[in-house]
Scaffold this motif. Structure first.
Motif, PDB file in Angstrom:
ATOM      1  N   ALA A 184     -12.919 -37.149  -6.156  1.00 48.84           N
ATOM      2  CA  ALA A 184     -14.184 -36.640  -6.678  1.00 48.84           C
ATOM      3  C   ALA A 184     -15.321 -37.577  -6.312  1.00 48.84           C
ATOM      4  O   ALA A 184     -16.356 -37.138  -5.798  1.00 48.84           O
ATOM      5  N   THR A 185     -15.120 -38.884  -6.533  1.00 52.59           N
ATOM      6  CA  THR A 185     -16.191 -39.805  -6.188  1.00 52.59           C
ATOM      7  C   THR A 185     -16.381 -39.860  -4.677  1.00 52.59           C
ATOM      8  O   THR A 185     -17.505 -40.011  -4.193  1.00 52.59           O
ATOM      9  N   GLY A 186     -15.270 -39.707  -3.940  1.00 53.72           N
ATOM     10  CA  GLY A 186     -15.393 -39.655  -2.484  1.00 53.72           C
ATOM     11  C   GLY A 186     -16.255 -38.483  -2.049  1.00 53.72           C
ATOM     12  O   GLY A 186     -17.054 -38.590  -1.124  1.00 53.72           O
ATOM     13  N   ILE A 242       0.445 -32.483   6.221  1.00 57.93           N
ATOM     14  CA  ILE A 242      -0.725 -32.620   7.093  1.00 57.93           C
ATOM     15  C   ILE A 242      -1.612 -31.385   6.970  1.00 57.93           C
ATOM     16  O   ILE A 242      -2.834 -31.486   6.821  1.00 57.93           O
ATOM     17  N   ALA A 243      -0.971 -30.214   6.990  1.00 57.93           N
ATOM     18  CA  ALA A 243      -1.761 -28.991   6.895  1.00 57.93           C
ATOM     19  C   ALA A 243      -2.460 -28.903   5.551  1.00 57.93           C
ATOM     20  O   ALA A 243      -3.623 -28.492   5.470  1.00 57.93           O
ATOM     21  N   ALA A 244      -1.776 -29.345   4.487  1.00 56.07           N
ATOM     22  CA  ALA A 244      -2.402 -29.301   3.162  1.00 56.07           C
ATOM     23  C   ALA A 244      -3.590 -30.246   3.106  1.00 56.07           C
ATOM     24  O   ALA A 244      -4.643 -29.908   2.552  1.00 56.07           O
ATOM     25  N   LEU A 245      -3.453 -31.434   3.729  1.00 56.91           N
ATOM     26  CA  LEU A 245      -4.579 -32.375   3.748  1.00 56.91           C
ATOM     27  C   LEU A 245      -5.745 -31.771   4.524  1.00 56.91           C
ATOM     28  O   LEU A 245      -6.912 -31.963   4.171  1.00 56.91           O
ATOM     29  N   SER A 246      -5.414 -31.028   5.566  1.00 56.52           N
ATOM     30  CA  SER A 246      -6.479 -30.378   6.326  1.00 56.52           C
ATOM     31  C   SER A 246      -7.173 -29.322   5.479  1.00 56.52           C
ATOM     32  O   SER A 246      -8.390 -29.152   5.560  1.00 56.52           O
ATOM     33  N   MET A 247      -6.401 -28.629   4.656  1.00 52.45           N
ATOM     34  CA  MET A 247      -7.029 -27.639   3.773  1.00 52.45           C
ATOM     35  C   MET A 247      -7.966 -28.334   2.782  1.00 52.45           C
ATOM     36  O   MET A 247      -9.038 -27.818   2.462  1.00 52.45           O
ATOM     37  N   ILE A 248      -7.537 -29.491   2.261  1.00 48.09           N
ATOM     38  CA  ILE A 248      -8.387 -30.212   1.314  1.00 48.09           C
ATOM     39  C   ILE A 248      -9.622 -30.745   2.022  1.00 48.09           C
ATOM     40  O   ILE A 248     -10.687 -30.851   1.428  1.00 48.09           O
ATOM     41  N   GLY A 249      -9.456 -31.068   3.299  1.00 45.00           N
ATOM     42  CA  GLY A 249     -10.582 -31.616   4.048  1.00 45.00           C
ATOM     43  C   GLY A 249     -10.590 -33.127   4.047  1.00 45.00           C
ATOM     44  O   GLY A 249     -11.618 -33.760   3.915  1.00 45.00           O
ATOM     45  N   ILE A 250      -9.403 -33.713   4.173  1.00 44.22           N
ATOM     46  CA  ILE A 250      -9.297 -35.165   4.202  1.00 44.22           C
ATOM     47  C   ILE A 250      -9.411 -35.627   5.639  1.00 44.22           C
ATOM     48  O   ILE A 250      -8.743 -35.094   6.513  1.00 44.22           O
ATOM     49  N   PRO A 251     -10.269 -36.598   5.932  1.00 41.83           N
ATOM     50  CA  PRO A 251     -10.270 -37.128   7.287  1.00 41.83           C
ATOM     51  C   PRO A 251      -8.947 -37.798   7.584  1.00 41.83           C
ATOM     52  O   PRO A 251      -8.324 -38.297   6.642  1.00 41.83           O
ATOM     53  N   PRO A 252      -8.471 -37.850   8.790  1.00 42.69           N
ATOM     54  CA  PRO A 252      -9.094 -37.353  10.007  1.00 42.69           C
ATOM     55  C   PRO A 252      -8.608 -35.956  10.402  1.00 42.69           C
ATOM     56  O   PRO A 252      -8.511 -35.683  11.589  1.00 42.69           O
ATOM     57  N   ILE A 306     -14.260 -41.992   6.919  1.00 44.16           N
ATOM     58  CA  ILE A 306     -12.937 -41.491   7.313  1.00 44.16           C
ATOM     59  C   ILE A 306     -11.850 -42.475   6.876  1.00 44.16           C
ATOM     60  O   ILE A 306     -10.891 -42.110   6.202  1.00 44.16           O
ATOM     61  N   PHE A 307     -12.048 -43.760   7.228  1.00 48.36           N
ATOM     62  CA  PHE A 307     -11.017 -44.740   6.885  1.00 48.36           C
ATOM     63  C   PHE A 307     -10.974 -44.994   5.381  1.00 48.36           C
ATOM     64  O   PHE A 307      -9.924 -45.252   4.809  1.00 48.36           O
ATOM     65  N   PHE A 308     -12.129 -44.908   4.773  1.00 45.31           N
ATOM     66  CA  PHE A 308     -12.229 -45.101   3.324  1.00 45.31           C
ATOM     67  C   PHE A 308     -11.358 -44.074   2.593  1.00 45.31           C
ATOM     68  O   PHE A 308     -10.609 -44.404   1.670  1.00 45.31           O
ATOM     69  N   GLU A 309     -11.430 -42.814   3.024  1.00 49.95           N
ATOM     70  CA  GLU A 309     -10.639 -41.759   2.392  1.00 49.95           C
ATOM     71  C   GLU A 309      -9.156 -41.927   2.692  1.00 49.95           C
ATOM     72  O   GLU A 309      -8.309 -41.675   1.844  1.00 49.95           O
ATOM     73  N   ILE A 310      -8.851 -42.354   3.918  1.00 54.92           N
ATOM     74  CA  ILE A 310      -7.434 -42.551   4.253  1.00 54.92           C
ATOM     75  C   ILE A 310      -6.842 -43.621   3.353  1.00 54.92           C
ATOM     76  O   ILE A 310      -5.711 -43.503   2.882  1.00 54.92           O
ATOM     77  N   LYS A 332     -15.727 -29.151   6.814  1.00 55.13           N
ATOM     78  CA  LYS A 332     -16.399 -29.466   5.556  1.00 55.13           C
ATOM     79  C   LYS A 332     -17.712 -30.182   5.838  1.00 55.13           C
ATOM     80  O   LYS A 332     -18.732 -29.896   5.210  1.00 55.13           O
ATOM     81  N   PHE A 333     -17.669 -31.088   6.800  1.00 56.35           N
ATOM     82  CA  PHE A 333     -18.873 -31.839   7.161  1.00 56.35           C
ATOM     83  C   PHE A 333     -19.965 -30.887   7.639  1.00 56.35           C
ATOM     84  O   PHE A 333     -21.112 -30.961   7.177  1.00 56.35           O
ATOM     85  N   TYR A 334     -19.609 -29.975   8.512  1.00 58.26           N
ATOM     86  CA  TYR A 334     -20.610 -29.058   9.041  1.00 58.26           C
ATOM     87  C   TYR A 334     -21.119 -28.112   7.964  1.00 58.26           C
ATOM     88  O   TYR A 334     -22.309 -27.823   7.891  1.00 58.26           O
ATOM     89  N   LEU A 335     -20.207 -27.620   7.135  1.00 63.21           N
ATOM     90  CA  LEU A 335     -20.638 -26.711   6.069  1.00 63.21           C
ATOM     91  C   LEU A 335     -21.587 -27.422   5.113  1.00 63.21           C
ATOM     92  O   LEU A 335     -22.608 -26.862   4.697  1.00 63.21           O
ATOM     93  N   GLY A 336     -21.250 -28.673   4.776  1.00 62.24           N
ATOM     94  CA  GLY A 336     -22.112 -29.431   3.872  1.00 62.24           C
ATOM     95  C   GLY A 336     -23.487 -29.649   4.476  1.00 62.24           C
ATOM     96  O   GLY A 336     -24.514 -29.435   3.821  1.00 62.24           O
ATOM     97  N   LEU A 337     -23.511 -30.038   5.764  1.00 67.59           N
ATOM     98  CA  LEU A 337     -24.803 -30.218   6.425  1.00 67.59           C
ATOM     99  C   LEU A 337     -25.588 -28.909   6.424  1.00 67.59           C
ATOM    100  O   LEU A 337     -26.794 -28.894   6.181  1.00 67.59           O
ATOM    101  N   GLY A 338     -24.873 -27.809   6.685  1.00 67.89           N
ATOM    102  CA  GLY A 338     -25.545 -26.515   6.731  1.00 67.89           C
ATOM    103  C   GLY A 338     -26.148 -26.164   5.383  1.00 67.89           C
ATOM    104  O   GLY A 338     -27.275 -25.669   5.302  1.00 67.89           O
ATOM    105  N   ALA A 339     -25.397 -26.441   4.298  1.00 65.75           N
ATOM    106  CA  ALA A 339     -25.914 -26.119   2.967  1.00 65.75           C
ATOM    107  C   ALA A 339     -27.158 -26.941   2.669  1.00 65.75           C
ATOM    108  O   ALA A 339     -28.140 -26.439   2.129  1.00 65.75           O
ATOM    109  N   LEU A 340     -27.124 -28.231   3.059  1.00 64.60           N
ATOM    110  CA  LEU A 340     -28.298 -29.072   2.803  1.00 64.60           C
ATOM    111  C   LEU A 340     -29.468 -28.666   3.682  1.00 64.60           C
ATOM    112  O   LEU A 340     -30.629 -28.781   3.292  1.00 64.60           O
TER     113      LEU A 340
END
Lengths: 83, 497, 142, 502
Positions: B173-175, D390-400, B139-143, D407-415
């Motif tokens: 992409a690498t993230g 902020i909303a755009a970052l949420s769409m991209i899936g940037i923490p926090p 999380i912090f890495f991406e921030i 995105k995390f849950y979807l990725g886990l589900g796919a794996l």
């Protein structure tokens, strides 16, 4: 169940449907369609659903026809060729 | 004890809150803004210092918001020796950078924004260092990526935007690749804890190599290692010099830190040894060293040259860590410390040259040493340390890495010990001419810096540079002592000795 | 359609005037017997609406509108579903499920049921009536 | 029976009753409409929260309309998923209603105020009804209510392009409706019941039995196509970009934020409530098929969005991509994946709602729709643009932000599927996230880091407070539910487990 009238009604329904499709005068087609709806109402009653028949008679044969005619009055009566 | 366990959070929040306050204050007074951001960095530093006694007693500090994130993956902090060591150095470098940028930034636009995002970056870096598990770390890495992106594109010129775009999208992409690796780890072992010196023990087969590759891609991108360095030489020089200093000095170290955590805490030494990947990683490090140095020789722009030099130094860190021996890791840590000081100092000097004389090109620096003696003295000390001249810190780090290579005992490792020597030579090739040119050559015919009066940079810019130079000398002389007191316990903790 | 389709034909006008109340009466019959015999609110609404359509066709749009003003139609359109929904809520208040007619509330369940169903049908009828007439007026050039 | 047991019908009745009262009051005084709608949606929101609490404490609630026990009467069945959807719907509608007060005054002619709120409430009632109903035909009826009111809402501005968009939407929507009706008819012929629980029991005995299993498959195919049109799943999304970009922005937010998700809800109901999970996952790999379609939707939707120049059109194409994320999560049919899909319904509703409201605010203040013209807005409307970012970052899936958690849950589900197609799906998720970054970062760069053409563009000129509040609430939600994702997960996780029967 009485087969004769049913088949008679169905036959007329088919004839009316074809007539409505091939008619190039939209007003004529609408009137034919109105008759078609009326016969459909009879058919519904025959099939033991008087409620639906009632509705079909009132809406299909009555109101819809009037609305169609109004539409024709506002647009064109004759179907145009090609374009 | 509760207060002590809250310290990591305070260290994280003080730049965050301080940055926001400074941003608002900047609309009223520029001095107040810079003071507030310096104070925020100092508070952060003091808080980290306050953690030292606990850590020296052999304890760790933990703080978790257990009920905030996903139940098995809390956003939690745990401070051990290594994060603390790095946190101390980084937050100290940040204070210097904040002091330095007060005068340097006065000629640039959007200063409030710069100040805000500098603080946010510090906050995110501290979060990365102190994270307890890979989830929080990521999380912090991406921030950090996003906050430093704003620093890179600060000038808003087309070149800056292009460099920033490269940085951001390659970083994303690498993230994402790293994210994929994290998902794999979590699904395999159901934990992402970083405190166990290897959590992948139960996993077998090719999936291990996939995990290693995907995780390292993210970390090595941020670190600017050889195949993933393509953003570094355009992004670092284009940023304002204080930002270049922290990007090259700190944000790159964040990548190195994550890389070391991946190698030593996700995989663990024993697993890596059974995977037989050490040689390949060492090879990668060697390539980075060689390539970075070779490219640096070719450069004419001072800041671009310094950026390529970073690529080469990151190679040292990676090589040292990949040797998987205590001495090698020790060398990597000293190299992190050394590069943080020296590269920050060099970028400060480059900034001073731009600020005072407006020169970026190496060829224009003839005779500048007489007009800006302090700047060029600092530059000389840092450059000598980079080359690895004995009493300075740079020598200590190279010494340990060579020792580590010998300790590893493999022919390949020894071979790259020789590469280290070769690279020192190459460092000398690109640093020495600059120094000679600056001090011993007369001003050139064109006289690019005729208008520069023979006084040096303002005090607030000179002091951080001088402090860094003193640090390079002092810690170089005391390297044996510091190694025993600080680095050795850290290494032992990491290696599980 | 500013004037009648049939011009000033006296026979058509007179017959239409005479027939319209009977159509409406029939509609009311259908409405009130909806719960025991074929028919109900919807059909009744259409039948009553058709009487207004007939008037419009025979007497011209303005005169028909005169008998069924917009100020009346608008509340009627939304009061129908409102009646429906409120009767449902009444059932809840009386201690049953939503639209549970067969509950004892002042009267025995059978009577309550008859009253409530009729009320719901009336609501439906009102809405259908107003909506169809509105659609007709809109298409005829409101 | 306590009053709380009537909550399933109350959440549907509140918006519908308001819809009938609004035209009458609006006829008297137009200014009453907005407060009325805000108050009633607030009540609906509170009722939804109470409903969720009651579901969490007492389990699935079944409510018998008219006192007839199912399968003879119409039953409302509220499970975790239904309660969850009710909260999302009422929350976003409340935001849109608050926003509408000032926005509508400028965008729409005064005479359309009352119809606007009436249709909005009808649409909400339809969505609420579709979420809580336990009867297949009842669901169809609610779908008609919400579809027809949304057709009208798209065209409400009366502009020619809007009417054309609405017409296109209507045509495809009508096809979808008739497909679902045919599907319902087939199932009724097979089983003689329309109650979902009853259907699922009776269908279980028909799997793989001669001709009836073929009929079953045809019915399933009709449902899939019909509800995929409503949900705008990839090859059937063609109506969405026009409709969502031409509607008033407050309506776009509701359409993109929740209306297409109700289509996804219907898909989920058909797949997991009517047909058994074992049937759609193993016997006939329907879920795998829709997952592939969703994966394509993610990539293609994002690529289309990249090529847009109109801000609202770009947001609309982004919705195509993100409905792909939701359906992909559902189609994975694993614990993590379906949780992620359901969670993303909420996260995407907040983020996309916020983005559309911001786009509306930009249009309200400057009249700009073109992405390249947005330079300098970062100084002109700082709060709105911060919310947008902020909303755009949420769409991209940037923490926090919240998008990261889904995105995390979807990725886990796919794996978690453990097959090679799972690796393809996670590739699609990650690539989709990267492509999303490309077009949102373009907007953000334009807003903040580009020299404006005119100096007056940078004068501080913030969105009016009435419009700013919902924008900020939604943007705040994107961050808060990213840091505290356990709040939506407490409903989404049991919802997924109940649907999958694990």
């Amino acid at each position: 169940m009485i087969w004769g009238p049913d088949i008679f009604i169905l036959a007329i329904l088919v004839v009316l449907a074809i007539a409505a499709v091939i008619s190039r005068d939209l007003l004529v087609a609408t009137v034919i369609f109105s008759g078609y709806s009326l016969l459909m109402a009879v058919a519904y009653v025959q099939l033991n659903s008087p409620d639906v028949g009632f509705t079909e008679a009132a809406v299909g044969a009555g109101v819809t026809t009037v609305l169609f005619i109004l539409t024709i009055a506002r647009t064109a009566r004759m179907e145009e060729d090609g374009s | 004890m509760i207060i002590i366990s809250c310290l990591p959070v305070i260290a994280l929040l003080s730049p965050l809150i301080g940055g926001i306050i400074a941003y608002q204050a900047g609309k009223i007074s520029e001095t107040a803004r810079d003071l507030i951001s310096i104070v925020a960095a100092i508070v952060s530093f003091i808080v980290i210092v306050a953690m030292v006694p606990t850590i020296l007693n052999g304890n760790t500090i933990e703080y978790s918001f257990y009920y905030t994130a996903i139940s098995t993956l809390p956003i939690a902090f745990r401070v051990g020796p290594f994060p603390l060591f790095l946190g101390l150095v980084i937050s100290f470098a940040w204070i210097l950078s904040a002091v330095y940028s007060h005068r340097y930034m006065e000629r640039l636009h959007s200063r409030n924004r710069f100040c805000l995002f500098m603080s946010l970056t510090l906050s995110a870096v501290i979060g990365t260092l102190f994270a307890k598990n890979m989830f929080a770390l990521f999380i912090f890495f991406e921030i950090t990526l996003f906050t430093s992106y704003v620093l890179v594109i600060h000038e808003e010129t087309p070149e800056a935007m292009a460099a920033g775009k490269k940085y951001l999208f390659l970083g994303l992409a690498t993230g994402l690749v790293m994210f994929f690796g994290i998902l794999l780890v979590y699904l395999q072992v159901g934990t992402l804890d970083l405190g166990k010196r290897g959590i992948l023990d139960g996993v077998h087969g090719n999936i291990l190599y996939v995990i290693l590759f995907t995780l390292l891609v993210g970390a090595l991108f941020k670190a600017g290692m050889f195949p993933l360095h393509v953003w570094l030489h355009s992004a670092h020089p284009i940023a304002p010099s204080p930002a270049s200093a922290v990007l090259s000095g700190v944000v790159v170290k964040e990548g190195c830190y994550v890389m070391i955590r991946i190698l030593y805490d996700i995989f663990g030494v024993n697993l890596l040894k059974t995977m037989l990947v050490s040689n390949w990683l060492v090879l990668l490090g060697g390539l980075s060293i060689f390539f970075g140095s070779a490219m640096a020789i070719r450069q004419h722009d001072l800041k671009t040259m310094l950026a390529y030099s970073t690529v080469s130094k990151v190679g040292y860190i990676f090589l040292g860590a990949a040797l998987l021996t205590p001495t090698g890791l020790q060398g990597a840590m000293v190299q992190i410390f050394h590069h943080l000081l020296a590269k920050s100092a060099l970028f400060f000097c480059a900034g001073a040259l731009i600020y005072k004389a407006g020169i970026r090109d190496i060829d224009q620096m003839a005779g500048i040493g007489k007009k800006m003696p302090i700047t060029m003295m600092v530059f000389t000390i840092a450059a000598l340390s980079m080359i690895g001249v004995p009493p300075l810190v740079g020598f200590a780090s190279k010494w340990y890495i060579v020792l580590g290579a010998l300790e590893a005992g493999r022919p390949l490792a020894i071979g790259f010990g020789l590469v280290l020597m070769l690279s020192s030579l190459m460092n000398a090739i690109y640093f020495i001419p600059i120094i000679i040119n600056a001090f011993f050559t007369g001003e050139s015919e064109h006289g690019e810096h005729k208008e520069v009066r023979p006084d040096d940079v303002p005090l607030s810019m000179a002091v951080p540079m001088v402090i860094l130079a003193i640090g390079i000398i002092v810690f170089g002389v005391l390297s044996a002592t510091t190694s025993v007191v600080v680095i050795k316990p850290t290494v032992n903790a990491m290696m599980g000795l | 359609m500013s004037e009648s389709l049939f011009g000033e034909d006296v026979i058509v006008r007179t017959i239409a005037r005479l027939v319209a109340p009977f159509i409406q009466l029939f509609g009311l019959y259908v409405l009130m017997h909806g719960h025991v015999s074929p028919g109900g609110g919807f059909q009744a609404g259409v039948i009553i609406a058709s009487s207004f359509i007939l008037l419009a066709l025979a007497l011209g749009l303005p005169e028909s509108k005169e008998r069924f003003k917009k100020t009346i139609r608008l509340p009627m359109e939304s009061s129908g579903p409102l009646i429906f929904a409120l009767i449902g809520v009444t059932c809840i208040l009386a201690g049953g499920y939503y639209l549970q007619y067969g509950i004892a509330f002042l009267f025995p369940p059978a009577v309550v049921s008859a009253i409530l169903i009729s009320a719901v049908e009336i609501g439906i009828g009102i809405t259908v009536l107003a909506m169809i007439v509105t659609i007709f007026y809109a298409m005829a050039g409101d | 029976m306590t009053w709380a047991s009537h909550l399933p019908i109350i959440v549907v009745l509140i918006p519908l009753l308001t819809a009938y009262i609004t035209p009458m009051l609006g006829w008297m005084d137009k200014r009453i409409c907005n407060p009325l709608v805000i108050v009633s949606t607030s009540f609906a929101f509170i009722a939804s929260l109470l409903l969720a609490r009651s579901v969490l404490t007492r389990g699935v609630i079944s409510y018998h309309m008219g006192g007839f026990a199912p399968p003879f009467g119409i039953a409302l069945v509220v499970d975790y998923f239904g309660a969850y959807m009710c909260i999302v719907i009422s929350f976003l509608t409340l935001m849109a209603a608050i926003y509408s007060r000032e926005y509508i005054a400028k965008e729409l002619h005064e005479s359309k105020t009352a119809p606007y709120y009436t249709l909005l409430m009808l649409m909400t009632g339809g969505m609420m009804g579709a979420s809580v109903t336990g009867d297949l035909f009842n669901m169809f009826v609610f779908f008609e209510i919400l579809s027809i009111s949304s057709y009208a809402l798209v065209a409400i501005t009366g502009k020619k392009v809007a009417i054309l968009a609405s017409y296109k939407y209507l045509l495809l929507g009508a096809i979808g409706t008739s497909f679902t009706l045919v599907g319902i008819a087939y199932l009724y012929i097979l089983t003689g019941t329309l109650n979902m629980a009853d259907l699922s029991v009776r269908l279980a005995s028909l799997y793989g039995v001669g001709r009836s299993s073929w009929t079953l498959l045809v019915a399933l195919a009709f449902f899939m196509v019909g509800y995929s049109i409503k949900a705008a799943l990839f090859p059937l999304h063609t109506w969405l970009p026009d409709a969502h970009s031409m509607a008033p922005s407050s309506i776009s937010a509701v359409l993109s934020g929740i209306l297409i998700k109700v289509g996804a809800l219907a898909l989920i109901r058909v797949l997991f409530n009517i047909f058994q999970p074992e049937f759609v996952v193993e016997t006939i790999p329907v879920t795998s098929m829709i997952s592939w379609m969703a994966a394509v939707a993610i990539i293609v939707g994002s690529l289309f969005a990249i090529s847009q120049v109109d801000l609202k059109r770009m947001l609309a194409y982004s919705s195509v991509a993100h409905i792909g994320f939701i359906i992909l999560g559902v189609g994975l049919a694993t614990g993590y994946g379906t949780t992620g899909g359901i969670l993303h319904i909420f996260n995407h509703a907040m983020a996309k709602g916020c983005l559309f409201l911001c786009a509306g605010a930009i249009i309200y203040k400057t009249g700009l729709r073109n992405i390249d013209d947005l330079a300098g807005l970062g100084n002109k409307m700082p709060f709105t643009m911060a919310a947008f970012t902020i909303a755009a970052l949420s769409m991209i899936g940037i923490p926090p932000t919240a998008g990261f958690i889904s995105k995390f849950y979807l990725g886990l589900g796919a794996l978690e599927t453990g097959t090679w197609s799972g690796w393809v799906f996670i590739g699609a998720i990650l690539l989709g996230s990267l492509l999303t970054a490309i077009f949102y970062m373009r907007v953000i760069n334009n807003i903040y880091f580009k020299e404006p053409l005119h100096r007056e563009d940078v004068q501080r000129d913030e969105t009016p407070l009435g419009m700013l509040i919902p924008i900020l609430i939604l943007a705040g939600g994107c961050v808060i539910f990213g840091i505290f994702p356990r709040i939506p997960l407490s409903l989404a996780e049991p919802a997924a487990k109940l649907l999958l029967g694990i």
